[in-house]
Scaffold this active site. Structure first.
Site, PDB file in Angstrom:
ATOM      1  N   GLU A   1       2.357   6.380  -7.016  1.00 16.20           N
ATOM      2  CA  GLU A   1       1.312   7.211  -7.601  1.00 16.20           C
ATOM      3  C   GLU A   1       1.605   8.692  -7.401  1.00 16.20           C
ATOM      4  OE1 GLU A   1      -2.475   5.928  -5.999  1.00 16.20           O
ATOM      5  OE2 GLU A   1      -1.871   3.840  -6.250  1.00 16.20           O
TER       6      GLU A   1
ATOM      7  N   TYR B   1       0.819  -1.201   0.000  1.00 16.35           N
ATOM      8  CA  TYR B   1       0.000   0.000   0.000  1.00 16.35           C
ATOM      9  C   TYR B   1       0.867   1.271   0.000  1.00 16.35           C
ATOM     10  CZ  TYR B   1      -4.479   2.321   0.817  1.00 16.35           C
ATOM     11  OH  TYR B   1      -5.604   3.074   0.715  1.00 16.35           O
TER      12      TYR B   1
END
Lengths: 332, 243
Positions: B173, B166
């Site tokens: 990103e 995660y």
């Protein structure tokens, strides 16, 4: 029903068992201190008997933070809340009654919420209209737009919210006194946010007035807007007259002598229909995409509300006129 | 946020307590098994593609191009999951699932595909790898769950790998969006300026910055939610095992 019983503060959903010995068959509403009642308190989860009280006092005397508006008393833990007017004797309970208590959270009055959520857009729009500093480039501070439609839009927008404020104070009769406190933040964000977004573009120095049909478009839009404002007001008056002051009765609304109410023949919630019409008119008048978005979102929300209201009308009244649609005649 | 779209609360709950749930019918179950198998296979293809490209080139650089098409296809295909929730064959929230899938699709198309200059960035490889491993585990988890034959290893992997994947995905990103900023500003990509006849404006550059800022409140919430789910799912199983 506001309970005059004590409760145990450790669990949010509590179980109270209530036995009552009445010396005479007199009607007792629970809003009066009833010396005759004996209350047995059980824990909602373990059903252990926690205590037994033979003198009952109003619930909020024990816990002042749980004032009446926050109390939800029900016969079933997952069921609907009992109403303030409910009388113990008329409830489907025997000599031993069990009630469940739920805390509704901090409450705020509907009037307060409405005044805040409508006052914001009124003032915010005017700030943009007068081009208060720090919104647009400094050379535009305190200037006014050269387009007459911008002045018209400001008058319409201000009129609309002023009307809403006055209706809140003098026209509407609310079923519920309060709503959860967090609603005011949610509602104000919505109204204030959209008002600022729309006002920014309409009062922008680079605003482009309607180009598709120009002046004609603005004139038609104004007529639609005013027509729907009068219509919306007429409906609010008609709904107010259904309900005597201080009461919470619900009746089927019917057309009155006012032609603007004849739409009741086709629609359950014409106040929403007219509201949609007003904003449609405003969109046409300003030819501004953010206004169109606001109209669309409002339409979706009002349709949800109208469908719910329509459904509850149908459930409550056997003789409800079958021709009516929730918000748009024949369509929706 | 977009990195390991680990599914939502309700899906996790269904493997925690023996709750009475009206699951999908036989036809829906068959369809979902096929869907999840196809998605597992798809992401395996992407994984294999990455490894092969790395071995062929000998470097981590520019691997995006070797898996560009399957990535777009299978990540976009995940939009079906929103439909599954809406129709009711999957007991998850439409809003939550929609949000997760849309953020992935946004990064795939509106950032990586649209801003060609970032496609060579290493941050792209970072989030693509995180997504790939996550999705392989997630879709095989769903497949086995539907067939009522869930190996503990898969369950453990699903609720443990996210701890690393995660943050890894989120980092990839954010770095990618950050890398795209100057190009978006220079070209005015997806932006609308005043004056125009609809009296509307949109600055994609500012929008991307706001998107990055939104990770600050959202990422910790989702991450700690998964950690709580992990405790519930894995500790529960251990209790049963010690009995």
């Amino acid at each position: 029903m506001k309970l005059n019983g004590a409760f145990w503060p450790s669990s949010k959903t509590l179980c109270l068992a209530q036995t009552h010995h009445l010396s005479s068959p007199r009607e007792h509403t629970l809003s009066q201190a009833v010396v005759f009642f004996e209350v047995e308190i059980l824990d909602a989860k373990t059903k252990d008997k926690l205590c037994f009280l033979d003198k009952v006092r109003p619930l909020h005397k024990y816990y002042p933070q749980w004032y009446a508006a926050r109390q939800s008393i029900r016969l079933d833990p997952k069921g609907k809340s009992l109403k303030d007017e409910d009388v113990l004797q008329h409830l489907p309970v025997g000599t031993t009654a069990t009630f469940y208590f739920r805390d509704l959270g901090a409450q705020i009055s509907w009037v307060t919420v409405f005044l805040t959520e409508y006052g914001g857009p009124l003032l915010l729009y005017l700030m943009f209209y007068f081009r208060v500093p720090f919104i647009y480039a400094p050379k535009y501070d305190f200037t006014t737009s050269k387009h007459w439609v911008v002045h018209l839009a400001c008058m319409c927008h201000s009129f609309h919210y002023l009307k809403r404020l006055l209706e809140t104070l003098f026209v509407h009769r609310f079923s519920h006194g309060t709503m959860p406190l967090r609603n005011i933040f949610k509602n104000c964000t919505y109204y204030w946010g959209f008002a600022a977004w729309m006002a920014y573009y309409i009062n922008h120095p680079l605003y482009t007035p309607p180009t598709i049909y120009g002046e004609q478009q603005v004139r038609i839009a104004l007529i639609i807007f005013l027509f729907c404002q009068v219509g919306n007001f007429s409906i609010h008056i008609a709904l107010r007259n259904l309900r005597p002051p201080g009461s919470k009765t619900r009746k089927i609304p019917y057309p009155t002598k006012n032609p603007f109410t004849w739409i009741f023949l086709l629609v359950s919630c014409p106040n929403y229909t007219y509201e949609l019409g007003s904003w449609f008119g405003f969109t046409l008048m300003t030819q501004c995409l953010p206004v169109a978005f606001f109209t669309a979102v409002g339409f979706i929300q009002m349709t949800v509300w109208a469908k719910g209201k329509h459904r509850s009308y149908l459930k409550e009244f056997r003789d409800y006129p079958p021709l009516r649609s929730p918000i748009l005649p024949f369509v929706l | 946020m977009s990195a390991p779209a680990m599914g939502t609360t309700k899906t996790a709950h269904s493997d925690v307590a023996p709750k009475k749930k009206r699951g999908p019918g036989a036809l829906a179950t068959a369809y979902l098994v096929i869907y999840n198998v196809v998605m597992t296979a798809g992401w395996l293809v992407i994984a294999v593609g990455l490894v092969r490209a790395y071995l062929a080139r000998g470097s981590y650089h520019g691997l995006y191009y070797s898996i560009e098409k399957p990535l777009k296809f299978f990540q976009t295909g995940a939009l079906l999951e929103v439909l599954h929730c809406a129709v009711g064959i999957v007991p998850s929230s439409v809003v939550l699932t929609g949000f997760q899938v849309l953020s992935r699709v946004f990064l795939t198309w509106a950032v990586t595909h649209s801003v060609r200059e970032v496609q060579n960035e290493d941050s792209v490889l970072l989030f693509v790898s995180a997504w790939t491993i996550t999705e392989i585990i997630r879709y095989s988890f769903y497949t086995f769950s539907l067939l009522n034959h869930l190996p503990y290893l898969i369950k453990w992997a699903r609720y443990t790998f996210f701890l690393v994947l995660y943050p890894m995905g989120v980092t990839g990103e954010l770095l990618t969006v950050y890398a795209a900023l100057p190009y978006v500003q220079k070209t005015g990509l997806y932006s609308v300026t005043l004056p125009n006849k609809y009296n509307f404006s949109f600055d994609y550059h500012t929008f991307l910055i706001l998107t990055m800022v939104s990770y600050i409140p959202l990422f910790p919430q989702l991450y700690f939610h998964m950690m709580r789910q992990r405790k519930k799912v894995l500790c529960h199983v251990e209790e049963y095992k010690t009995e």
